[in-house]
Design an enzyme around this catalytic site. Sequence first.
Site, short mmCIF file in Angstrom:
data_model
loop_
_atom_site.label_atom_id
_atom_site.label_comp_id
_atom_site.label_asym_id
_atom_site.label_seq_id
_atom_site.Cartn_x
_atom_site.Cartn_y
_atom_site.Cartn_z
N GLU A 1 -0.61 -8.17 5.45
CA GLU A 1 -0.14 -8.25 6.84
C GLU A 1 -1.27 -8.11 7.85
OE1 GLU A 1 0.14 -3.81 5.90
OE2 GLU A 1 0.27 -5.70 4.81
N CYS B 1 0.83 -1.21 0.00
CA CYS B 1 0.00 0.00 0.00
C CYS B 1 0.87 1.27 0.00
CB CYS B 1 -1.00 -0.04 1.16
SG CYS B 1 -2.43 1.02 0.86
N HIS C 1 -3.25 -4.94 2.00
CA HIS C 1 -2.53 -5.23 3.24
C HIS C 1 -2.60 -6.70 3.64
CE1 HIS C 1 -1.93 -1.00 4.52
NE2 HIS C 1 -3.02 -0.79 3.83
#
Length: 199
Positions: free
Chosen positions: A142, A78, A140
């Site tokens: 993560e 991002c 994202h």
Amino acid sequence: MFVGVLALQGSFHEHIAALRKLGVDAIEVRKPEHLDGISGLIIPGGESTTMAKLAEQYKLIPALKEFVASGKPTWGTCAGLIFLANKAIGQKKGGQELLGGLDCIVHRNFFGSQGNGQFGETVTVTVAVRQGNLLATAFHPELTSDTRWHSFFLNMLKEKENPNRVIPQNESEKQHLRQQIESKDLPIFQETECLRFEI
């Protein structure tokens, strides 16, 4: 193998947790000397202008540019994708310094400001790209429990350590490799219409 995670702002804790889940040592990168001895770097999601200003304040920009240019694997998620781009559109007044290296133009807040995106029409966008040692995702991974993208990045580090890997030479070999990648079910978001990996 040590992986650095730029830890100035954004979701760096989540990247570190994902790496540790995979048994990899992660180092928080806040100073130029923290880049010494790492095999790869993750630039997390967050707010790209803030991240760039903090990187300037801590004199990290030249060291980060040198790291990216060195050929070591680097992944931007991002805001990290914006930071790696050669050019960005829709920046705040005064802009921000970009690390560059990723031969693309990104459009900041293409769908509107964070949490305020508008989807009035069908648009085709690229959400992930790999260019040599650079990986970038416009989302994202993560922030999920799925570690496939982190595993993909770690495989890039292994490729860098083993440059004698077989590179497909003809269309048949490329097609076989594409089928292997597709069979790994790499994309997290199956609904997407446009997620391409060029080999």
